[in-house]
Design a protein around this motif. Sequence first.
Motif, PDB file in Angstrom:
ATOM      1  N   PRO A   1       0.731  -1.202  -0.087  1.00  0.00           N
ATOM      2  CA  PRO A   1       0.085  -0.049  -0.147  1.00  0.00           C
ATOM      3  C   PRO A   1       0.922   1.067  -0.014  1.00  0.00           C
ATOM      4  CG  PRO A   1      -0.128  -0.891   2.052  1.00  0.00           C
ATOM      5  CD  PRO A   1       0.564  -2.081   1.283  1.00  0.00           C
ATOM      6  N   ILE A   2       0.470   2.392  -0.762  1.00  0.00           N
ATOM      7  CA  ILE A   2       0.952   3.700  -0.738  1.00  0.00           C
ATOM      8  C   ILE A   2       0.034   4.651  -0.332  1.00  0.00           C
ATOM      9  CG2 ILE A   2       1.737   5.443  -2.291  1.00  0.00           C
ATOM     10  CD1 ILE A   2       2.787   3.394  -4.284  1.00  0.00           C
ATOM     11  N   PRO A   3       0.492   5.146   0.828  1.00  0.00           N
ATOM     12  CA  PRO A   3      -0.524   6.232   1.844  1.00  0.00           C
ATOM     13  C   PRO A   3      -0.774   7.240   0.996  1.00  0.00           C
ATOM     14  CG  PRO A   3       1.814   6.110   2.751  1.00  0.00           C
ATOM     15  CD  PRO A   3       1.763   4.984   1.503  1.00  0.00           C
ATOM     16  N   ALA A   4      -1.783   8.027   1.191  1.00  0.00           N
ATOM     17  CA  ALA A   4      -2.062   9.244   0.757  1.00  0.00           C
ATOM     18  C   ALA A   4      -0.887  10.467   1.296  1.00  0.00           C
ATOM     19  CB  ALA A   4      -3.480   9.826   1.238  1.00  0.00           C
ATOM     20  N   VAL A   5      -0.474  11.475   0.366  1.00  0.00           N
ATOM     21  CA  VAL A   5       0.323  12.308   0.893  1.00  0.00           C
ATOM     22  C   VAL A   5      -0.488  13.501   1.715  1.00  0.00           C
ATOM     23  CG1 VAL A   5       1.983  14.275  -0.007  1.00  0.00           C
ATOM     24  CG2 VAL A   5       1.750  11.921  -1.101  1.00  0.00           C
ATOM     25  N   ASP A   6       0.174  13.942   2.898  1.00  0.00           N
ATOM     26  CA  ASP A   6      -0.376  15.021   3.668  1.00  0.00           C
ATOM     27  C   ASP A   6       0.209  16.242   2.938  1.00  0.00           C
ATOM     28  OD1 ASP A   6      -0.948  16.723   5.310  1.00  0.00           O
ATOM     29  OD2 ASP A   6       0.072  16.022   6.978  1.00  0.00           O
ATOM     30  N   LEU A   7      -0.674  16.834   1.955  1.00  0.00           N
ATOM     31  CA  LEU A   7      -0.290  17.972   1.330  1.00  0.00           C
ATOM     32  C   LEU A   7       0.116  19.182   1.993  1.00  0.00           C
ATOM     33  CD1 LEU A   7      -2.981  17.619  -1.541  1.00  0.00           C
ATOM     34  CD2 LEU A   7      -0.353  16.932  -1.498  1.00  0.00           C
ATOM     35  N   ALA A   8      -0.297  19.357   3.179  1.00  0.00           N
ATOM     36  CA  ALA A   8       0.003  20.420   4.124  1.00  0.00           C
ATOM     37  C   ALA A   8       1.643  20.288   4.454  1.00  0.00           C
ATOM     38  CB  ALA A   8      -0.631  20.313   5.547  1.00  0.00           C
ATOM     39  N   GLU A   9       2.315  18.959   4.128  1.00  0.00           N
ATOM     40  CA  GLU A   9       3.758  19.181   4.627  1.00  0.00           C
ATOM     41  C   GLU A   9       4.565  19.501   3.462  1.00  0.00           C
ATOM     42  OE1 GLU A   9       4.558  15.061   5.343  1.00  0.00           O
ATOM     43  OE2 GLU A   9       3.617  15.233   7.629  1.00  0.00           O
ATOM     44  N   ILE A  10       4.002  19.865   2.282  1.00  0.00           N
ATOM     45  CA  ILE A  10       4.766  20.000   1.296  1.00  0.00           C
ATOM     46  C   ILE A  10       4.251  21.432   0.514  1.00  0.00           C
ATOM     47  CG2 ILE A  10       5.448  19.305  -1.267  1.00  0.00           C
ATOM     48  CD1 ILE A  10       4.460  16.522  -0.604  1.00  0.00           C
ATOM     49  N   GLU A  11       5.502  22.155   0.183  1.00  0.00           N
ATOM     50  CA  GLU A  11       5.149  23.465  -0.515  1.00  0.00           C
ATOM     51  C   GLU A  11       4.338  23.273  -1.847  1.00  0.00           C
ATOM     52  OE1 GLU A  11       8.070  26.486  -0.768  1.00  0.00           O
ATOM     53  OE2 GLU A  11       9.210  25.662   0.595  1.00  0.00           O
ATOM     54  N   PRO A  12       3.144  23.974  -1.725  1.00  0.00           N
ATOM     55  CA  PRO A  12       2.199  23.742  -2.961  1.00  0.00           C
ATOM     56  C   PRO A  12       3.107  23.806  -4.448  1.00  0.00           C
ATOM     57  CG  PRO A  12       1.331  25.215  -1.727  1.00  0.00           C
ATOM     58  CD  PRO A  12       2.600  25.135  -1.192  1.00  0.00           C
ATOM     59  N   ARG A  13       4.219  24.933  -4.692  1.00  0.00           N
ATOM     60  CA  ARG A  13       5.057  24.724  -5.903  1.00  0.00           C
ATOM     61  C   ARG A  13       5.855  23.316  -6.232  1.00  0.00           C
ATOM     62  NH1 ARG A  13      10.832  26.800  -5.191  1.00  0.00           N
ATOM     63  NH2 ARG A  13      11.111  26.981  -3.041  1.00  0.00           N
ATOM     64  N   PHE A  14       5.790  22.532  -5.247  1.00  0.00           N
ATOM     65  CA  PHE A  14       6.671  21.286  -5.645  1.00  0.00           C
ATOM     66  C   PHE A  14       5.653  20.203  -6.071  1.00  0.00           C
ATOM     67  CE2 PHE A  14       9.899  23.198  -2.694  1.00  0.00           C
ATOM     68  CZ  PHE A  14      10.800  23.484  -3.706  1.00  0.00           C
ATOM     69  N   LEU A  15       4.380  20.580  -6.298  1.00  0.00           N
ATOM     70  CA  LEU A  15       3.470  19.343  -6.727  1.00  0.00           C
ATOM     71  C   LEU A  15       3.483  19.444  -8.032  1.00  0.00           C
ATOM     72  CD1 LEU A  15       0.405  20.067  -3.990  1.00  0.00           C
ATOM     73  CD2 LEU A  15       2.208  18.382  -3.875  1.00  0.00           C
ATOM     74  N   ARG A  16       2.955  18.163  -8.679  1.00  0.00           N
ATOM     75  CA  ARG A  16       3.031  17.912 -10.071  1.00  0.00           C
ATOM     76  C   ARG A  16       2.061  18.720 -10.749  1.00  0.00           C
ATOM     77  NH1 ARG A  16       0.311  12.585 -11.525  1.00  0.00           N
ATOM     78  NH2 ARG A  16       1.068  12.035  -9.441  1.00  0.00           N
ATOM     79  N   ARG A  17       2.406  19.480 -11.936  1.00  0.00           N
ATOM     80  CA  ARG A  17       1.994  20.180 -12.727  1.00  0.00           C
ATOM     81  C   ARG A  17       2.506  20.212 -14.090  1.00  0.00           C
ATOM     82  NH1 ARG A  17       2.434  25.365  -9.135  1.00  0.00           N
ATOM     83  NH2 ARG A  17       2.190  23.636  -7.756  1.00  0.00           N
ATOM     84  N   GLU A  18       1.771  20.576 -15.083  1.00  0.00           N
ATOM     85  CA  GLU A  18       2.409  21.040 -16.643  1.00  0.00           C
ATOM     86  C   GLU A  18       2.693  22.224 -16.622  1.00  0.00           C
ATOM     87  OE1 GLU A  18       0.803  20.962 -20.988  1.00  0.00           O
ATOM     88  OE2 GLU A  18       0.247  19.086 -19.717  1.00  0.00           O
ATOM     89  N   VAL A  19       3.695  22.772 -17.068  1.00  0.00           N
ATOM     90  CA  VAL A  19       4.290  24.004 -17.024  1.00  0.00           C
ATOM     91  C   VAL A  19       4.706  24.463 -18.721  1.00  0.00           C
ATOM     92  CG1 VAL A  19       4.711  24.164 -14.679  1.00  0.00           C
ATOM     93  CG2 VAL A  19       6.395  23.412 -16.451  1.00  0.00           C
ATOM     94  N   THR A  20       4.877  25.587 -18.941  1.00  0.00           N
ATOM     95  CA  THR A  20       5.526  26.018 -20.080  1.00  0.00           C
ATOM     96  C   THR A  20       6.989  26.116 -19.675  1.00  0.00           C
ATOM     97  OG1 THR A  20       3.890  27.610 -20.669  1.00  0.00           O
ATOM     98  CG2 THR A  20       5.889  28.143 -21.493  1.00  0.00           C
ATOM     99  N   PHE A  21       7.773  25.556 -20.719  1.00  0.00           N
ATOM    100  CA  PHE A  21       9.300  25.200 -20.622  1.00  0.00           C
ATOM    101  C   PHE A  21      10.060  25.538 -21.705  1.00  0.00           C
ATOM    102  CE2 PHE A  21      12.630  21.909 -19.653  1.00  0.00           C
ATOM    103  CZ  PHE A  21      13.512  22.507 -18.574  1.00  0.00           C
ATOM    104  N   ARG A  22      11.036  26.097 -21.517  1.00  0.00           N
ATOM    105  CA  ARG A  22      11.933  26.733 -22.699  1.00  0.00           C
ATOM    106  C   ARG A  22      13.201  25.958 -22.625  1.00  0.00           C
ATOM    107  NH1 ARG A  22       9.798  31.710 -21.151  1.00  0.00           N
ATOM    108  NH2 ARG A  22      11.741  32.231 -20.253  1.00  0.00           N
ATOM    109  N   THR A  23      13.449  25.130 -23.424  1.00  0.00           N
ATOM    110  CA  THR A  23      14.636  24.080 -23.576  1.00  0.00           C
ATOM    111  C   THR A  23      14.871  23.721 -24.834  1.00  0.00           C
ATOM    112  OG1 THR A  23      15.767  22.057 -22.624  1.00  0.00           O
ATOM    113  CG2 THR A  23      13.484  22.180 -23.057  1.00  0.00           C
ATOM    114  N   THR A  24      16.491  23.516 -25.184  1.00  0.00           N
ATOM    115  CA  THR A  24      16.793  23.001 -26.354  1.00  0.00           C
ATOM    116  C   THR A  24      16.593  21.214 -26.407  1.00  0.00           C
ATOM    117  OG1 THR A  24      19.048  22.872 -25.420  1.00  0.00           O
ATOM    118  CG2 THR A  24      18.377  24.752 -26.684  1.00  0.00           C
ATOM    119  N   GLU A  25      16.355  20.808 -25.203  1.00  0.00           N
ATOM    120  CA  GLU A  25      16.206  19.347 -25.218  1.00  0.00           C
ATOM    121  C   GLU A  25      14.989  18.725 -26.000  1.00  0.00           C
ATOM    122  OE1 GLU A  25      18.618  17.621 -24.213  1.00  0.00           O
ATOM    123  OE2 GLU A  25      19.792  19.156 -23.234  1.00  0.00           O
ATOM    124  N   GLN A  26      14.983  17.561 -26.611  1.00  0.00           N
ATOM    125  CA  GLN A  26      13.925  17.087 -27.258  1.00  0.00           C
ATOM    126  C   GLN A  26      12.599  16.715 -26.464  1.00  0.00           C
ATOM    127  OE1 GLN A  26      13.722  17.191 -30.673  1.00  0.00           O
ATOM    128  NE2 GLN A  26      15.353  18.363 -30.520  1.00  0.00           N
TER     129      GLN A  26
END
Length: 229
Positions: free
Chosen positions: A56-81
């Motif tokens: 089993p994998i327990p739920a994450v207590d989101l109060a323990e993590i800064e919101p900016r470190f949660l997964r999300r899709e962002v705009t990203f400028r890079t030369t990588e493929q």
Amino acid sequence: MTIDRRRFLGGAMAAAGSGLLAGCASTQNAALVQPLRPVSREYAAMYGAIDTEPFPIPAVDLAEIEPRFLRREVTFRTTEQPGTIVVDPAARYAYLVLERGRAMRYGVGVGKEEGFNFRGSAVIARKAEWPRWTPTLNMIRREPERYGKYAQGLPGGPENPLGPRALYLYRDGQDTYYRLHGTDEPATIGTMVSSGCIRLINQDIIDLYRRVPVGTKVVVLSAGGDATS
């Protein structure tokens, strides 16, 4: 004055969406959080308990993590493929490069000392679910009382520090002994805490694991924002 916890977290997440909590970005790889963000209800589902795994994998207590470190899709400028993973240890982010200037961004924990961290390019040569963990000889030498008892390895499971998934980094066909893996300490995401590996929230490493095949390129930036080997 007492501040209602839910109102505080909601405000913090809104601030992150407007860029107020955005992390550092290098000159070569810069990310901007999209203006619209999932609501906290979606994050609760994203980081909820998982009961379909061997352990089993327990739920994450989101109060323990800064919101900016949660997964999300962002705009990203890079030369990588697209398909490349770019890790920015200074900002504590890992990016999976997507099409059309986008990336999936994950908060990470990195090495507790600069010298512990891998830098440069590598490839994922192996993937493992609920991997076995064996400390390196250097880890055992540095902290024999802590790691010596695991010299023969620790099977996968809830007590294993690699969590439910591991992505193994190789360079020129050789194991670098650095991995991207899960953690049973989600509150450490966004900090310098590991022995050099890149750790993600368990729900995030499972998400990343299913998105990338063996052979995926991984670029780990230096403190200056480049990928010099």
